[in-house]
Design an enzyme around this catalytic site. Structure first.
Site, PDB file in Angstrom:
ATOM      1  CG  HIS A  89       1.142  -6.217   2.720  1.00  0.00           C
ATOM      2  ND1 HIS A  89       1.434  -7.149   3.692  1.00  0.00           N
ATOM      3  CD2 HIS A  89      -0.055  -6.603   2.187  1.00  0.00           C
ATOM      4  CE1 HIS A  89       0.469  -8.038   3.744  1.00  0.00           C
ATOM      5  NE2 HIS A  89      -0.436  -7.729   2.857  1.00  0.00           N
ATOM      6  CD  GLU A 136       0.214 -10.739  -4.366  1.00  0.00           C
ATOM      7  OE1 GLU A 136       0.985 -11.237  -3.538  1.00  0.00           O
ATOM      8  OE2 GLU A 136       0.379  -9.598  -4.821  1.00  0.00           O
TER       9      GLU A 136
END
Length: 715
Positions: free
Chosen positions: A452, A404
Site C-alpha cells: 500500500h 478499488e
C-alpha cells in the site's frame, strides 16, 4: 608519531602538530566524550610547547565527522546534572585552547555535521575540500539544537538573525554554499592542497585569536539591546510559534539560549547554552523524535522487519496494472531505482499519460538543478507504456493499482499473474480491501501480498506491507526487499479491513466530522489540529481523499452504530449537494479558481455561538481517537509492534511528530490519564470504549517505551 584508538599525532619540521582522526571503534568519526577528553588533553599539552607553532585537525576517513553518537543521545545518563557537568567541562577545556593564541586549522574532507562542525568552530581556520557533501548543524531535526558551542559561536560570527535561521531550521550546506554563508573560510580542489593551505595559514599567522575573544568585536546586527537585535528576536519568536506551535521544546530552548547569552562573555554564554541543551536533551519530545524519527525509521528503511533466512532479492522487471496517479507514481520511483517498468492500462493512450507523470516530475527536477536531461531520458527509457498483457512476461513483481473494486482487481489478477516469473510474486496496492479476500483470485495465494503506497508516491516515504492469511514469509521478505530498493520505509501489518493506516486515519476524520455535527466551529477544529502538530487539518484531508471515498469506506462496514449512521447521512447530504471534495472545487472547503480555499458555510449544521468543548479536548479527541484504535490494532494482531504503529502514524498519517507516534503519544499523556480522557469522551460514541487489556496495563502504570526500549511487542 603517536597513535591511540581515536587519532594519530605527528609534528612536522615546521613545528606544526597534525592530528588525524580515525576512530577505530566507530563506523564514523563521532563527537563522543572519551575522544574529546583525550583530544583536549593532548592538544593543550602540544600547544604549550614553545616550539609548536600551531595545529591541524583532519580525518583519515572519507568524512570529517558525522556528529554525536545518536545512540548515546537516546540512551543518555539518567542523571541530567552529571551530564551537564561533563558538558560544562567540555566548554571549559575548549576555551583553554584559545588562550594559547596559536593558529588552529581544521581540514574538512567530507560530511562535517553537528558536533563535527562545532569541533571545527574551535579552530581559527576552516578549509574544505570541494565536493557535494554536507556541512552544518542539523540538530533541530532531532528536536535539539547545537549544544557543543555551535549556537553561541555562530551568534558571535553571524548575529542573531542568521544564527536563528541556521539553528532552528537545522540547516546544512554543500561546501560551495557553506563558503558563501561563511561557515567555512576556503575551498580547495585536492587533498594535497588541503594540507598545504593549512600549513600556509599557520606559518603566515603566528598569533591569532577568535573573533569573540577580541574586545573590539561587534556582533553583526547588534546585541539584544539594539533595535535590530530586539526586532530579530521578536520576529524569530513569532515565526517559531507560527511554525511549530510550541510543540518542540528544543527549539524554544535554542531561542532562549540566544536571548539570554548574546550580551554576555563567552564563558557565561556557553554555560547558558549547556543548561538549555541539557533541558532539551532530557525532554520527552527529543527522546520520541530520536527513537522513532531517527532509529525507528532508519531501521525500517534498512529492512529490519524482514523475515530471517532469505537472501536479498532485487526486482529487475516490474509490472504495474493501472496508470492512474498511483500507478504512475509507483512507475516513477521504481524506474528511478533502476528497474525496468511495464506500465499497463486498458489503452496505450492511458498508459502514455501515466508515463507523462514521470516526464513532468523530471522536468521540474531539471529546472531546479536536481537532474539532467541525460539522466531524465535514461529514466524515461525504463518505463514501457502498454495495453498488451504479454509485455508483462518475466516480471519479478506485478503491482495492481487499479480502481478499488474487488471484481476488477480479480480480473486483472487472473489476466496478468501467468506473466510473473516462477520465483516472482503479485501485490495489490489496495488501501482498504482485505488482502486475503483479493488473494482468492490468485492461483498462488502464498505469493500474493499487499503493498500500500501513499499519494503522491514520489513524496510520501511510507509503504504499508499487508500480509494475507496465506502469504508466505518468502513473499514478505521479497516485498520488503522491493520497498527498500526504491528507498521507501516499510511497515508490516496483518490483514484486516482498512489494515492499520486507513483504518486509524478514519477515526481522525470521523471524530472531526462528529464535532462538526455537534456544532463546533469547523475553523476551530482545523486550527486546533494543526496547533497540536498534525500535518493537515481533518476537514482538508477529507476534501483531499474525497467524500465519495469516505462513503465507500463506510459502506464496506458490516454494521454501523448510531454515531456512524449519523455521519453516513451527513456525508451523503454533502455528496448529494455536489460537495465531493477538492477535485470538484467544493467539499468542507470552497476552492475558488485562482484563489485560496475557504471553509464552506455548512447549511446542514448550525455552528453554536458558544464553544462547549475546549481546544484542549478538541485536540485530545482527534489524537486520542487515533491512538486508541491503534492500540486495538495491536490487541487484534493487525499491528505486530508498537514501533510499526508509531512509524506508520508519523509517516503515513501525519500524526504529530513531536509525540513520536501514536504509542509514544499514550506514554506522553500517561496511560491512566489517557484512559480517563477516553472514559470522559464515551458519551460521544462507542469509538471511545477502552479495551480491558489496556485498563489492565494501566494498573501497572505501564509505558510502551521505557529506557532504551525501541520496540514493545504485545505477547
Amino acid at each position: 608519531m603517536t597513535t591511540n584508538q581515536y587519532f594519530t599525532l605527528e609534528t612536522d619540521e615546521n613545528g606544526i602538530v597534525i592530528i588525524t582522526m580515525d576512530m577505530k571503534d566507530y563506523p564514523f568519526n563521532m563527537f563522543v566524550s572519551d575522544f574529546l577528553k583525550l583530544y583536549f588533553e593532548t592538544l593543550q599539552a602540544e600547544l604549550a610547547k614553545p616550539e609548536v607553532k600551531g595545529s591541524i585537525l583532519r580525518s583519515a576517513r572519507p568524512e570529517f565527522m558525522a556528529g554525536a553518537d545518536i545512540n548515546l543521545l537516546l540512551n543518555k545518563p539518567g542523571d541530567a546534572e552529571a551530564f551537564l557537568k561533563d558538558l560544562l567541562s567540555f566548554h571549559e577545556q575548549s576555551l583553554k585552547l584559545e588562550e594559547f593564541k596559536k593558529p588552529m586549522v581544521v581540514l574538512i574532507n567530507g560530511n562535517c555535521l553537528g558536533g563535527g562542525y562545532e569541533l571545527s568552530l574551535m579552530n581559527n581556520r576552516r578549509i574544505a575540500l570541494a565536493g557535494s557533501y554536507q556541512i552544518g548543524l542539523p540538530e533541530a531535526k532531532l528536536g535539539l539544537f547545537p549544544g557543543g558551542g555551535g549556537t553561541i559561536k555562530l551568534s558571535r560570527l553571524f548575529g542573531l538573525e542568521k544564527t536563528a535561521k541556521i539553528v532552528l531550521q537545522g540547516q546544512t550546506f554543500r561546501p560551495a554554499d557553506a563558503l558563501k554563508e561563511g561557515l567555512i573560510d576556503e575551498i580547495v580542489e585536492t587533498p594535497e592542497e588541503l594540507l598545504e593551505k593549512g600549513k600556509e595559514f599557520i606559518l603566515a599567522n603566528p598569533q591569532v585569536e577568535q573573533p569573540w575573544s577580541n574586545p573590539k568585536h561587534k556582533i553583526p546586527g547588534g546585541g539584544l539591546k539594539t533595535p535590530t537585535g530586539y526586532m530579530t528576536m521578536v520576529g524569530s519568536i513569532g515565526n517559531l510559534r507560527k511554525n511549530s506551535h510550541g510543540n518542540y521544546p528544543g527549539l524554544n530552548y535554542a531561542l532562549q539560549a540566544l536571548h539570554d547569552s548574546i550580551d554576555l562573555p563567552m564563558n557565561r554564554a556557553l554555560e547558558i547554552e549547556a543548561r538549555y541543551f541539557t533541558k532539551a536533551l532530557y525532554s520527552d519530545v527529543t527522546t520520541n523524535i530520536i527513537r522513532t524519527g531517527f532509529f525507528g525509521i532508519n531501521d525500517a528503511k534498512k529492512g529490519k522487519s524482514k523475515p530471517k533466512g532469505f537472501e536479498k532479492k532485487a526486482t529487475q522487471k516490474l509490472g504495474i496494472l493501472g496508470a492512474g496517479m498511483m500507478g504512475a507514481g509507483i512507475a516513477y520511483v521504481s524506474a528511478k531505482a533502476g528497474m525496468d517498468v511495464v506500465l499497463k492500462d486498458v489503452s496505450v493512450e492511458n498508459a502514455e499519460k501515466g508515463k507523462a507523470y514521470s516526464e513532468n516530475l523530471l522536468k521540474g527536477a531539471i529546472a531546479k538543478g536536481r537532474s539532467t536531461q541525460e539522466k531524465a531520458d535514461a529514466l524515461l527509457h525504463k518505463i514501457l507504456p502498454t495495453a498488451n498483457v504479454d509485455d508483462l512476461k518475466d516480471c519479478d513483481l506485478i503491482i495492481e493499482a487499479v480502481f478499488e473494486d474487488p471484481q476488477l482487481k480479480a480480473i486483472v489478477t487472473k489476466e496478468s499473474e501467468p506473466m510473473i516469473k516462477s520465483d516472482g510474486f503479485f501485490a495489490s496496492n489496495t488501501s482498504t480491501l482485505p488482502i486475503s479476500r483479493l488473494a482468492e483470485a490468485s492461483v498462488n495465494p502464498e505469493k500474493f501480498i499487499g503493498i500500500h503506497f501513499f499519494s503522491p508516491v514520489d513524496k510520501m516515504p511510507l509503504v504499508e506491507i499487508i500480509v494475507g492469511k496465506q502469504t508466505s514469509d518468502e513473499t514478505l521478505a521479497h516485498a520488503i526487499d522491493y520497498v527498500t530498493q526504491i528507498g521507501k520505509v516499510p511497515i508490516v501489518v496483518n490483514d484486516s479491513h482498512g489494515f492499520f493506516t486507513s483504518r486509524v486515519f478514519g477515526f481522525y476524520n470521523f471524530e472531526a466530522a462528529a464535532m462538526v455535527l455537534e456544532g463546533i466551529n469547523p475553523q476551530t477544529i482545523e486550527n486546533v489540529a494543526k496547533q497540536a502538530g498534525m500535518a493537515i487539518g481533518p476537514l482538508a484531508v477529507m476534501d483531499e481523499v474525497s467524500i465519495e471515498l469516505i462513503l465507500r469506506v463506510i459502506a464496506q462496514k458490516e454494521s454501523l452504530n448510531d454515531n456512524e449512521k449519523q455521519l453516513k447521512d451527513f456525508f451523503q447530504k454533502m455528496a448529494d449537494s455536489g460537495r465531493l471534495g477538492k477535485k470538484v472545487g467544493k467539499g468542507f472547503y470552497d476552492y475558488p479558481e485562482g484563489g485560496k480555499k475557504v471553509l464552506w458555510k455548512n447549511e446542514f449544521v448550525e455552528v453554536k455561538e458558544e464553544q462547549m468543548v475546549s481546544n484542549e479536548d478538541i485536540a485530545k479527541r482527534l489524537m486520542h481517537a487515533m491512538a486508541l484504535d491503534s492500540y486495538r490494532c495491536l490487541e487484534e494482531g493487525v499491528l505486530n509492534t508498537t514501533l510499526d504503529g508509531d512509524i506508520g502514524s508519523m509517516l503515513g498519517l501525519g500524526f504529530a511528530s513531536q509525540t513520536g507516534g501514536v504509542f509514544s503519544y499514550i506514554d506522553m499523556v500517561g496511560i491512566q490519564q489517557f484512559i480517563a480522557d477516553c472514559d470522559r469522551f464515551l458519551p460521544n460514541g462507542k469509538q471511545w470504549e477502552v479495551p480491558q487489556s489496556l485498563r489492565d496495563l494501566a494498573v501497572q502504570d505501564f509505558k510502551f517505551y521505557t529506557g532504551n526500549t525501541q520496540n514493545w511487542i504485545k505477547k
